[in-house]
Scaffold this motif. Structure first.
Motif, mmCIF file in Angstrom:
data_model
loop_
_atom_site.group_PDB
_atom_site.id
_atom_site.type_symbol
_atom_site.label_atom_id
_atom_site.label_comp_id
_atom_site.label_asym_id
_atom_site.label_seq_id
_atom_site.Cartn_x
_atom_site.Cartn_y
_atom_site.Cartn_z
ATOM 1 N N SER A 112 10.017 -7.299 -14.223
ATOM 2 C CA SER A 112 10.523 -8.676 -14.703
ATOM 3 C C SER A 112 12.082 -8.730 -14.659
ATOM 4 N N ARG A 113 12.536 -9.777 -14.848
ATOM 5 C CA ARG A 113 13.813 -10.092 -15.191
ATOM 6 C C ARG A 113 14.616 -8.884 -16.137
ATOM 7 N N ASN A 114 13.909 -8.596 -17.115
ATOM 8 C CA ASN A 114 14.441 -7.508 -18.084
ATOM 9 C C ASN A 114 13.738 -6.120 -18.101
ATOM 10 N N TRP A 115 12.860 -6.006 -17.428
ATOM 11 C CA TRP A 115 12.350 -4.451 -17.380
ATOM 12 C C TRP A 115 11.783 -4.103 -15.925
ATOM 13 N N SER A 116 12.012 -2.985 -15.569
ATOM 14 C CA SER A 116 11.785 -2.134 -14.488
ATOM 15 C C SER A 116 10.607 -1.070 -14.826
ATOM 16 N N GLU A 117 9.747 -0.716 -13.984
ATOM 17 C CA GLU A 117 9.048 0.319 -13.905
ATOM 18 C C GLU A 117 9.417 1.447 -13.166
ATOM 19 N N VAL A 118 9.674 2.783 -13.697
ATOM 20 C CA VAL A 118 10.086 3.836 -13.247
ATOM 21 C C VAL A 118 8.930 5.102 -13.167
ATOM 22 N N ARG A 119 8.966 5.576 -11.872
ATOM 23 C CA ARG A 119 8.014 6.466 -11.544
ATOM 24 C C ARG A 119 9.043 7.793 -11.174
ATOM 25 N N PHE A 120 8.732 8.776 -11.843
ATOM 26 C CA PHE A 120 9.736 9.908 -11.766
ATOM 27 C C PHE A 120 8.739 11.142 -11.619
ATOM 28 N N GLU A 121 9.151 12.138 -10.591
ATOM 29 C CA GLU A 121 8.406 13.168 -9.819
ATOM 30 C C GLU A 121 9.339 14.266 -9.921
ATOM 31 N N ALA A 122 9.238 15.643 -10.577
ATOM 32 C CA ALA A 122 9.964 16.520 -10.294
ATOM 33 C C ALA A 122 9.038 17.809 -9.940
ATOM 34 N N PHE A 123 9.495 18.494 -8.797
ATOM 35 C CA PHE A 123 8.697 19.614 -8.235
ATOM 36 C C PHE A 123 9.701 20.658 -7.561
ATOM 37 N N ARG A 124 9.082 21.683 -7.614
ATOM 38 C CA ARG A 124 9.654 22.898 -6.613
ATOM 39 C C ARG A 124 8.764 23.252 -5.212
ATOM 40 N N ARG A 125 9.445 23.518 -4.728
ATOM 41 C CA ARG A 125 8.781 23.748 -3.247
ATOM 42 C C ARG A 125 8.496 25.200 -3.067
#
Length: 162
Positions: free
Chosen positions: A149-162
């Motif tokens: 929306s104008r005020n909110w953002s959805e964050v998708r975060f991934e952290a991994f090792r190879r």
């Protein structure tokens, strides 16, 4: 058998085999094929085909710390998980105030990289970031941000090792 006037014998009618056996054998093959297909469809409906069957919920502080970041203040609708496997893979999803995204990224990744708005892969993603590990302090990180929306953002975060 009895003799006739012409000297030929008349054969007696003995009940014998009919063609029903051949007909039933031919009919059995398609019936078995249809029964096998029905069994496969029923098995398909009752199997668990979720995309991430080995993901268990974990704390967001742990998930973000694995990638060298902290959960920003003012977040809502947070969910974090750990995917089982030979190497851990943390996932986090949350909503955060749209105006605080740049400051949060700068605090978590002071050496860079910066958020980009192009080449994010998905047309729905408004900004993204791919960060490599820094001197063994954190794992690979991928962040995708979608403005909800104008005020909110959805964050998708991934952290991994190879």
């Amino acid at each position: 058998m009895t003799a006739t006037q012409t000297g030929t014998r008349v054969e007696q009618r003995v009940p014998g085999r009919t063609r029903w056996g051949v007909f039933l054998a031919i009919l059995a093959v398609p019936t078995l094929v249809v029964a096998a297909l029905v069994a496969l469809v029923v098995a398909w409906f009752f199997t668990d085909d979720s995309v991430a069957p080995d993901v268990k919920e974990t704390s967001c502080a742990e998930a973000l710390a694995f990638g060298g970041a902290k959960l920003p203040a003012g977040t809502r609708d947070t969910w974090c998980g750990l995917q089982a496997g030979p190497e851990p893979r943390y996932e986090a999803r949350f909503l955060m105030p749209r105006g605080e995204i740049d400051a949060w990224v700068a605090a978590g990744f002071p050496q860079g990289p910066k958020l980009r708005t192009t080449q994010c892969g998905d047309a729905q993603v408004d900004a993204c970031l791919n960060a490599d590990p820094v001197a063994g302090e954190r794992a690979f990180v991928q962040i995708e941000i979608t403005h909800a929306s104008r005020n909110w953002s959805e964050v998708r975060f991934e952290a991994f090792r190879r």
